[in-house]
Motif scaffolding. Structure first.
Motif, short mmCIF file in Angstrom:
data_model
loop_
_atom_site.label_atom_id
_atom_site.label_comp_id
_atom_site.label_asym_id
_atom_site.label_seq_id
_atom_site.Cartn_x
_atom_site.Cartn_y
_atom_site.Cartn_z
N SER A 58 17.56 -3.66 68.94
CA SER A 58 18.20 -4.71 69.73
C SER A 58 17.45 -4.94 71.03
O SER A 58 17.35 -6.08 71.50
N SER A 59 16.91 -3.87 71.62
CA SER A 59 16.12 -4.02 72.84
C SER A 59 14.84 -4.80 72.56
O SER A 59 14.40 -5.61 73.39
N ALA A 60 14.24 -4.58 71.39
CA ALA A 60 13.03 -5.32 71.03
C ALA A 60 13.32 -6.81 70.89
O ALA A 60 12.56 -7.66 71.37
N VAL A 61 14.45 -7.14 70.23
CA VAL A 61 14.83 -8.56 70.09
C VAL A 61 15.06 -9.18 71.46
O VAL A 61 14.59 -10.29 71.75
N ASN A 62 15.79 -8.46 72.32
CA ASN A 62 16.05 -8.98 73.66
C ASN A 62 14.75 -9.15 74.44
O ASN A 62 14.57 -10.15 75.15
N SER A 63 13.84 -8.20 74.31
CA SER A 63 12.57 -8.27 75.05
C SER A 63 11.75 -9.48 74.60
O SER A 63 11.22 -10.23 75.44
N TYR A 64 11.64 -9.69 73.29
CA TYR A 64 10.86 -10.82 72.78
C TYR A 64 11.47 -12.15 73.23
O TYR A 64 10.76 -13.06 73.69
N MET A 65 12.79 -12.28 73.09
CA MET A 65 13.45 -13.53 73.44
C MET A 65 13.40 -13.77 74.95
O MET A 65 13.22 -14.91 75.40
N THR A 66 13.56 -12.71 75.73
CA THR A 66 13.52 -12.86 77.19
C THR A 66 12.12 -13.25 77.66
O THR A 66 11.96 -14.11 78.53
N LEU A 67 11.10 -12.60 77.10
CA LEU A 67 9.73 -12.96 77.46
C LEU A 67 9.43 -14.40 77.09
O LEU A 67 8.79 -15.14 77.86
N LEU A 68 9.91 -14.84 75.91
CA LEU A 68 9.72 -16.23 75.51
C LEU A 68 10.39 -17.17 76.51
O LEU A 68 9.81 -18.18 76.93
N LYS A 69 11.59 -16.82 76.91
CA LYS A 69 12.34 -17.65 77.86
C LYS A 69 11.63 -17.71 79.21
O LYS A 69 11.49 -18.80 79.79
N VAL A 70 11.19 -16.57 79.71
CA VAL A 70 10.52 -16.54 81.01
C VAL A 70 9.20 -17.31 80.96
O VAL A 70 8.86 -18.04 81.91
N ILE A 71 8.46 -17.17 79.87
CA ILE A 71 7.20 -17.91 79.73
C ILE A 71 7.46 -19.41 79.75
O ILE A 71 6.72 -20.18 80.39
#
Length: 520
Positions: free
Chosen positions: A237-250
Motif C-alpha cells: 500500500s505504501s508503494a501504491v501511495n508513493s507512485y501515485m503521490t509522485l505522479l501527482k507532485v510531478i
C-alpha cells in the motif's frame, strides 16, 4: 509490578468497554440474592462509581519492547522517512489543489496566496504539537486518540475517536464519490466513451425513493480495490501511495512551470482587492487543504525509526504542501485576472484560455491521482485507530487482530472499507462532508492541549498547589478560557461585532495563556 504491566493486566481481565464491564459487575452483584438486588440503590451507586473510575483512568506510557508482550502479533516496521513524507503529502494534496485555489481566489484575489500562508502557519503550530507527541510515543498506533488517553482520560479519548471516525467515514464516502466522478470524466476524454456512462455509475448518483438513496456503483468498487491493497500489506500500500503521490507532485510541478511562462504580473494588482478580511476568510477555507499531515502520526508502529522520522515526516510534508499551494496560487492568479476564474475548474479553464489544452488532461490525471492517495491514506488511518481501541478493550477484540503473515489489521481494514462502501454507494454524503470539519478541528485542539498537559506531568514535582484549586484543574481552566475566548473572537470578527469586544476576548485569552505559563 510496573505501572504499564498493571495497566495491561487490568485490561486482560476487563477486555471490553467500560460500560460493558460495569454492567457485568452489576450482574455479578445480583447473583447472590434476588434479581432486584442487582438494581438496588447501592448497586446504582456502585455502577456510577465504577463508570467514573473507568472513564477517568489514563493510559500509561508503553515502551517499544512492550508492544508484542501485551498485544501479541504487531505491525511490521517497514516505512522509512521518504515513505512517511509521501504519506503526509498523499493525504493532504487531493483534487483541491486544482479547484480550491481558484474558488477562494475569486473572493480574495491574488491575496489567496496570503490565505494559504496564514493557514499553513496555523497548521505548522499544530504540526509541531503532533511532532512532539509522535516522538514521545513512538511505539504504538493511535494518534490523537492515544495522546488524549494518556494526557486526559478514557472518556475523552473515546469521544475524540468517535468524532474523528464520524468525520473519517463520511469523508471517505464523499471522496470515493468524487473519485468515481473524476474517473468517468477522465474516461470521457476519449470521444468514443463520451456520454455512455449513466449517472448511477460515476457522475453523482441515481436517486431513488424520493432522493433518500443515491445509487453509485463505481464508488464501492474503488473502495474495494483500495481496501484489498491495504489488507495485502503496508509495503504494497505504501508503494501504491508513493507512485501515485509522485505522479501527482510531478503533474503539479509541470503545471507550475508551464503556467509560469504565461504569467502577467499586472494581474497581481491589486493584490487584495476585497481587503484583508477576505484574505483571512479565505484562510479559514483553505485551512482544510492542509488536513492530512496528522496521518503520519498514526504510522508510529510501522515506522523504521519513529522517534526521528515521525517529526520530520509530519513537518516536512506540511511545508512541501504549503510550497506547492503557494506556487499554484501565484501562477493561477498571474495567468488570468481573478474575476474571470472559473469556479468549478479554474486551472483547466486558465490553461485552455492560453491554448494549452494538454495541461488540462494532465490536471484531470493529477486530480484522479490526488483523490486516490487521499482516500488510500484515509482508510489506512481509520484502520489503525480501530486497532488501537481494540487493543485497549474499548471495542471488541476482533479489531485488535493483526494478520500473522501480512501484518495488517485486516478485520479493522475490512470494517472501514465496508462502512465507507455502504455510505458511498447508497447515500449522497457531499452535503454532510462540509459540516464535519469540526471533528478535525476538535482533534487538532485536543492534541495541542495534550502537549501542555503532558508537560505538567513532567514538571509535577515543581508545581505549586493552590489552596482552592489543584494545579491540574487550574491548567484545564486556563485552557478552556483560551479556547472559549478564541472561539468568541472568531464569532465577533465574522459577524462584525464591536472591535472592543474582540480585543477584550483576545486580551483575556492572552492573560489566561500567561497565567498558564507562569503557574504551570
Amino acid at each position: 509490578m510496573r505501572e504499564s504491566d498493571q495497566f495491561f493486566h487490568n485490561r486482560k481481565i476487563k477486555r471490553y468497554s467500560f460500560l460493558h464491564r460495569t454492567q457485568k459487575n452489576l450482574i455479578v452483584t445480583g447473583m447472590g440474592g434476588s434479581t432486584s438486588a442487582a438494581f438496588s440503590p447501592s448497586s446504582s451507586g456502585s455502577f456510577f462509581s465504577s463508570f467514573c473510575t473507568s472513564a477517568l483512568r489514563r493510559k500509561s506510557h508503553l515502551r517499544s519492547d512492550e508492544v508484542h508482550t501485551n498485544y501479541g502479533e504487531g505491525l511490521v516496521r517497514g516505512l522509512g522517512l521518504f515513505e512517511l513524507l509521501l504519506l503526509g503529502i498523499g493525504a493532504s494534496i487531493g483534487a483541491g489543489i486544482f479547484v480550491v485555489t481558484g474558488t477562494v481566489a475569486r473572493d480574495a484575489g491574488p491575496g489567496v496566496t496570503i490565505s494559504f500562508i496564514l493557514a499553513g502557519a496555523a497548521c505548522v503550530l499544530n504540526a509541531l504539537c503532533y511532532a512532539e507527541l509522535a516522538s514521545r510515543f513512538p511505539a504504538v498506533v493511535g494518534g490523537a486518540y492515544l495522546y488524549s488517553y494518556t494526557a486526559f482520560n478514557e472518556l475523552t479519548a473515546f469521544l475524540v475517536f468517535a468524532q474523528l471516525m464520524l468525520d473519517y467515514h463520511i469523508g471517505a464516502a464523499s471522496i470515493a464519490r468524487s473519485l468515481a466522478s473524476y474517473w468517468v470524466s477522465l474516461l470521457e476524454l476519449f470521444p468514443f466513451l463520451k456520454g455512455i456512462f449513466p449517472s448511477w455509475i460515476g457522475h453523482g448518483g441515481s436517486e431513488v425513493f424520493g432522493g433518500v438513496l443515491s445509487i453509485n456503483i463505481l464508488a464501492p468498487i474503488l473502495l474495494l480495490i483500495l481496501t484489498v491493497i491495504l489488507c495485502y500489506g503496508v509495503k504494497e500500500s505504501s508503494a501504491v501511495n508513493s507512485y501515485m503521490t509522485l505522479l501527482k507532485v510531478i503533474i503539479v510541478i509541470i503545471v507550475i512551470l508551464s503556467g509560469a511562462f504565461e504569467v502577467d504580473v499586472s494581474n497581481w494588482s491589486p493584490f487584495a482587492p476585497s481587503g484583508f478580511k477576505a484574505v483571512v476568510t479565505g484562510a479559514t477555507v483553505v485551512f482544510f487543504a492542509y488536513v492530512g499531515f496528522d496521518a503520519v502520526a498514526n504510522s508510529a508502529e510501522e515506522s523504521k525509526r519513529p522517534q526521528r522520522d515521525l517529526p520530520i515526516g509530519i513537518i516536512g510534508s506540511l511545508l512541501l504542501c504549503a510550497l506547492l499551494y503557494v506556487c499554484v496560487c501565484l501562477v493561477l492568479t498571474g495567468m488570468v485576472p481573478y474575476k474571470f476564474l472559473d469556479e468549478d475548474a479554474p486551472l483547466a479553464q486558465a490553461f485552455n484560455a492560453k491554448g494549452m489544452q494538454y495541461v488540462s488532461v494532465l490536471i484531470s490525471i493529477g486530480a484522479v491521482a490526488g483523490l486516490t492517495t487521499t482516500l488510500l491514506v484515509g482508510l489506512y488511518v481509520q484502520s489503525r485507530l480501530y486497532l488501537g481501541l481494540g487493543r485497549d478493550g474499548l471495542l471488541p477484540s476482533v479489531f485488535a487482530i493483526v494478520h500473522p503473515t501480512r501484518h495488517t489489521p485486516i478485520h479493522s481494514q475490512i470494517w472501514v472499507g465496508c462502512v465507507a462502501g455502504i455510505l458511498g454507494g447508497l447515500f449522497n454524503v457531499h452535503s454532510l462532508s462540509h459540516i464535519l470539519s469540526v471533528g478535525i478541528l476538535t482533534g487538532y485542539s485536543v492534541v495541542s492541549a495534550c502537549v501542555i498537559t503532558l508537560r505538567w506531568k513532567d514538571l509535577a514535582s515543581g508545581q505549586v498547589s493552590s489552596r482552592y484549586i489543584s494545579p491540574w484543574h487550574e491548567g484545564v481552566t486556563c485552557l478552556l478560557v483560551v479556547g472559549f475566548c478564541g472561539f468568541a473572537a472568531g464569532l465577533f470578527y465574522r459577524f462584525n461585532v464591536s472591535i472592543v469586544l474582540l480585543l477584550i476576548a483576545v486580551l483575556i485569552a492572552i492573560l489566561a495563556g500567561v497565567a498558564l505559563h507562569v503557574r504551570q
